[in-house]
Design a protein around this motif. Structure first.
Motif, mmCIF file in Angstrom:
data_model
loop_
_atom_site.group_PDB
_atom_site.id
_atom_site.type_symbol
_atom_site.label_atom_id
_atom_site.label_comp_id
_atom_site.label_asym_id
_atom_site.label_seq_id
_atom_site.Cartn_x
_atom_site.Cartn_y
_atom_site.Cartn_z
ATOM 1 N N LEU A 1 0.818 -1.216 0.000
ATOM 2 C CA LEU A 1 0.000 0.000 0.000
ATOM 3 C C LEU A 1 0.845 1.257 0.000
ATOM 4 N N PHE A 2 1.856 1.286 0.847
ATOM 5 C CA PHE A 2 2.546 2.544 1.067
ATOM 6 C C PHE A 2 3.721 2.751 0.120
ATOM 7 N N ALA A 3 3.981 1.737 -0.719
ATOM 8 C CA ALA A 3 4.927 1.942 -1.814
ATOM 9 C C ALA A 3 4.193 2.349 -3.082
ATOM 10 N N PHE A 4 2.869 2.260 -3.028
ATOM 11 C CA PHE A 4 2.055 2.510 -4.218
ATOM 12 C C PHE A 4 1.588 3.948 -4.234
ATOM 13 N N LYS A 5 1.925 4.679 -5.271
ATOM 14 C CA LYS A 5 1.488 6.062 -5.424
ATOM 15 C C LYS A 5 0.257 6.070 -6.309
ATOM 16 N N PRO A 6 -0.911 6.420 -5.758
ATOM 17 C CA PRO A 6 -2.132 6.363 -6.560
ATOM 18 C C PRO A 6 -2.041 7.249 -7.804
ATOM 19 N N ILE A 7 -2.559 6.730 -8.888
ATOM 20 C CA ILE A 7 -2.699 7.518 -10.104
ATOM 21 C C ILE A 7 -4.187 7.717 -10.296
ATOM 22 N N GLY A 8 -4.633 8.937 -10.166
ATOM 23 C CA GLY A 8 -6.054 9.207 -10.238
ATOM 24 C C GLY A 8 -6.314 10.581 -10.796
ATOM 25 N N PRO A 9 -7.561 11.026 -10.724
ATOM 26 C CA PRO A 9 -7.922 12.312 -11.330
ATOM 27 C C PRO A 9 -7.252 13.509 -10.680
ATOM 28 N N LEU A 10 -6.697 13.339 -9.473
ATOM 29 C CA LEU A 10 -6.010 14.456 -8.822
ATOM 30 C C LEU A 10 -4.486 14.283 -8.828
ATOM 31 N N SER A 11 -3.984 13.348 -9.606
ATOM 32 C CA SER A 11 -2.535 13.169 -9.699
ATOM 33 C C SER A 11 -1.889 14.460 -10.197
#
Length: 419
Positions: free
Chosen positions: A193-203
């Motif tokens: 989880l904490f190595a994963f940088k979310p890619i989303g509409p607010l990236s």
């Protein structure tokens, strides 16, 4: 691809605020999923279970649902759940998908993109990180077909924890194929989880959120405060981060765990909060949720103010605190979108609309915090909220929701407005 983090590194609240979709597939190791659910939840994770038909031959949905304190999803073509395309909602309404145990069968489906049940459909539809805890007979694990599937899945970015070596369920069988122990899986969930940088509409967007109360000292012992718990502000910071934003959370004194993936700046007073917010500029988004004290004591006593028998209480001379929302709303580095909160006890919408223009906000989220609001447990200090979102040319009253749901909805509104 076993992870290197040891089970001892996990800690209470280490997964606070995270949402894990747990897929339990059909193997004897499914019994370990019961302890796994307990371990995830005691660290603060919300666990939503999905069970394959095979899994239900080993453990019951009743037991899984009782430990998860949530509904167990089992059917792809459920009339109730598919009214709103439930498999897509499940695939996206989480921070991580965990498959434990992951059988040879479900790994093969994933590698080939096959979807013949709810679990495999979710796995093809999700855009969240996926972690597998394989469990199978050693000969199945070492079979060339399984090795090819493992390589394909690893190349697709799927994470693995285990399997380990040891005795199998089958008499006389020993080797590599045992599902990792629950605490090992919890450690892998944290690492993933904490190595994963979310890619989303607010990236690529930067957000500032304020949360909690402020404490305005009277003397070294006493202070002026309010009943804000910080739950709503912390939930909004976490929701914005899940959509990919880089979030700075300026938090007054609260007892909540820091949201994951968020930079937290801790303050005590309104002046400290204002300074921290201005230091975090420039930003694209500002959400001013904190219940900032309107006044502070003009002359803070250096020592504890003593009571004297027969004497009146000493007078407290108050001075006005800075208006942080108004400061940000009219700042030279004003964020593109400024959202303020208005906690009111009467004329909630009218007072909120008045604040919208006066403070230079794009939206005011107005809520009734009076005892007459009807919100279960009360808004300030409680877990639920009922808000009206007021824009310059709009007014939208939301139903009573838990504060996490309010946060998700507001984060979605922010993302759509910026787009």
């Amino acid at each position: 691809m076993p992870v290197s983090q040891s089970p001892s590194e996990t800690s209470p609240d280490s997964l606070s605020g995270t949402r894990v979709l747990l897929i339990i597939s059909g193997g004897i190791a499914a019994y370990k999923s019961l302890d796994l659910i307990r371990r995830l939840r005691e660290r603060g994770a919300r666990v939503r279970p999905v069970m394959t038909a095979g899994a239900q031959a080993f453990v019951t949905p009743l037991a899984v649902g009782a430990l998860a304190a949530d509904k167990v999803f089992t059917e792809l073509f459920s009339r109730e759940d598919e009214q709103d395309v439930g498999h897509i909602r499940l695939a996206r309404d989480c921070d991580l998908v965990l498959v434990a145990p992951a059988t040879a069968n479900i790994m093969a489906k994933m590698a080939q993109g096959l979807t013949d049940d709810l679990a495999s459909t979710i796995l093809l539809a999700t855009d969240r990180p996926v972690l597998l805890a394989p469990a199978m007979n050693p000969k199945m694990w070492s079979h060339p077909a399984t090795r090819r599937n493992r390589e394909t899945l690893a190349g697709d970015g799927i994470g693995f924890v285990g399997p380990g070596r040891g005795e199998m369920a089958e008499s006389g069988e020993r080797g590599e194929g045992r599902m990792a122990e629950p605490l090992e899986i919890v450690a892998a969930v944290e690492a993933r989880l904490f190595a994963f940088k979310p890619i989303g509409p607010l990236s690529g967007r930067r957000a500032i959120v304020t949360s909690g109360p402020t404490h305005e000292p009277i003397d070294p012992v006493r202070y002026i405060a309010n009943r804000s718990s910080g739950r709503q502000g912390h939930a909004i910071a976490a929701a914005l981060a899940r959509l990919g934003a880089e979030v700075t959370l300026v938090s007054g004194p609260v007892t909540l765990a820091d949201p994951k993936g968020v930079t937290v700046v801790r303050v005590q007073t309104a002046v400290e909060m204002r300074d921290a917010v201005l230091a975090a500029l420039p930003a694209d988004i500002a959400v001013m949720v904190a219940a900032v004290a309107d006044w502070r004591v003009a002359d803070v006593a250096g020592g504890k103010i003593k009571k004297a028998p027969g004497e009146d209480p000493p007078p407290l001379r108050l001075t006005e605190n800075p208006d942080i929302l108004k400061t940000v709303g009219h700042h030279a580095q004003r964020p593109r979108l400024v959202v303020g909160f208005a906690a009111e006890t009467d004329d909630t919408v009218d007072n909120g609309r008045s604040k919208l223009a006066r403070k230079g906000a794009d939206f005011i989220v107005a809520n009734d915090v009076s005892a007459a609001s009807g919100v279960a447990g009360g808004v300030m200090g409680g877990t639920r909220n009922r808000v009206t979102v007021i824009g310059r040319d709009s007014e939208d009253s939301w139903p009573e929701l838990d504060k996490d749901a309010v946060a998700e909805r507001l984060a979605g509104l922010i993302a759509s407005r910026l787009d």
